[in-house]
Write an enzyme that holds these catalytic residues in place. Sequence first.
Site, PDB file in Angstrom:
ATOM      1  N   GLU A 200       0.858  -1.185   0.000  1.00 51.31           N
ATOM      2  CA  GLU A 200       0.000   0.000   0.000  1.00 51.31           C
ATOM      3  C   GLU A 200       0.897   1.239   0.000  1.00 51.31           C
ATOM      4  O   GLU A 200       2.049   1.183   0.425  1.00 51.31           O
ATOM      5  CB  GLU A 200      -0.925   0.013   1.227  1.00 51.31           C
ATOM      6  CG  GLU A 200      -0.230   0.175   2.567  1.00 51.31           C
ATOM      7  CD  GLU A 200       0.449  -1.113   3.031  1.00 51.31           C
ATOM      8  OE1 GLU A 200       1.467  -0.990   3.753  1.00 51.31           O
ATOM      9  OE2 GLU A 200      -0.026  -2.203   2.689  1.00 51.31           O
ATOM     10  N   ASP A 201       0.354   2.357  -0.512  1.00 51.25           N
ATOM     11  CA  ASP A 201       1.112   3.609  -0.499  1.00 51.25           C
ATOM     12  C   ASP A 201       1.321   4.080   0.935  1.00 51.25           C
ATOM     13  O   ASP A 201       0.635   3.641   1.867  1.00 51.25           O
ATOM     14  CB  ASP A 201       0.372   4.687  -1.294  1.00 51.25           C
ATOM     15  CG  ASP A 201       0.373   4.393  -2.789  1.00 51.25           C
ATOM     16  OD1 ASP A 201       1.234   3.618  -3.252  1.00 51.25           O
ATOM     17  OD2 ASP A 201      -0.507   4.936  -3.495  1.00 51.25           O
ATOM     18  N   VAL A 202       2.242   5.003   1.104  1.00 54.27           N
ATOM     19  CA  VAL A 202       2.560   5.545   2.427  1.00 54.27           C
ATOM     20  C   VAL A 202       1.309   6.081   3.122  1.00 54.27           C
ATOM     21  O   VAL A 202       1.104   5.854   4.320  1.00 54.27           O
ATOM     22  CB  VAL A 202       3.616   6.669   2.302  1.00 54.27           C
ATOM     23  CG1 VAL A 202       3.810   7.373   3.644  1.00 54.27           C
ATOM     24  CG2 VAL A 202       4.940   6.113   1.810  1.00 54.27           C
TER      25      VAL A 202
END
Length: 386
Positions: A200-202
């Site tokens: 997942e993105d930050v």
Amino acid sequence: MLPVSLIVRQHSVYLHLRDEFAAMYHGISDDDIPAVKEVWKWQNGPILADALAAPFNMKSPFELNITFTYPHSNKECGFLTDLHPDIFRKRKTKKGDWEMFSRANVAKAVSETVNSIYQKVYKFPPLTPLESCICNSIKCQHDSVFVAGRYNKYSRFLSQTPWLIEGVKKHETSVQELICNVLNERYHPVECKFSASGREDVDVKMLGNGRPFVIELINTKRSNFTAEDFVEMKNKINESTKSIFVRDLQAVSREEIGNLKEGEIDKTKSYSALCWSQKPLTEEQLSALSTYKDLAILQKTPIRVLHRRPLASRKRLIHFMSATKVNDNHFRLKLSTQAGTYVKEFVHGDFGRTQPNLSCIFKTDCDILELDVVSVDIDWPKRLDQ
């Protein structure tokens, strides 16, 4: 590891025995005779086992690598360079030294030498060594140990792995570091490699039952832990931070890791997103989203990841979606997608690089404000009652 000249000597002994005991050695080749290295293990393995108070097992995950050198090894192999000059080239070793003779090229040269010529150019049988071998080094090596589990991420300021730009860390820590720091204290590995079923993105949370992950611990000093030990490690990780939560922590085999990789191909992922629209959307417009089933979309590599991924067009499926109104310009989107779908780009369109997208479906600009992964549908690793 034994001196490479032993290959030359062993072949000479084989030829001598074959001539002396022709009937016994009829139909037997070099490959049928155990190598000196294997015989050395059979002889000395039990002795080392007694000294270390540990059972001797030829297939043990723990190895003692003992290196012996012989000062006259290169000289004994020298005649092969005259017979096969094309096989031998100096090469640089990992230590930066130059090496002429390796096990591979000496074995190749010996196998390609006609026996009658071999007996003329080399002592038959070989002479007694001028001096004893020297034990050059003893190194301990343990096979990799694998630990799996699932993690939740509750922070929108935490990357999955260390985020480095030009050698500079952009965040203080990561999911990988928070987990590996505790495992390193128990296993004492040389290296810790983290893999997960996607990322997942930050700024994206990982909710639900979490994302499956596996960690390869290389050359550990400890390897055997009980179920209670894993509970302690899991609890220590969870007590050290509020940013992540780990569950189902357990040891797995190398073969089991394939389940994680296979699942990445076929898995579906569910999301919940808080979205914005430039124009107000009606309840009717939002309800119409639920009529889309297995919507096929075409996505070019997003602009935001072009610096690290090749330009390509990928077909993906939006299995289903629904939306509920928050206020005139905000709505909550829920959707289930095929693995590898760029959800943010499906919402805003990425300047037309994802088609179709929500912006074109609603005929107004849309964007994501918050995105959560609700589930990653892989039934791995096994669920534990911890």
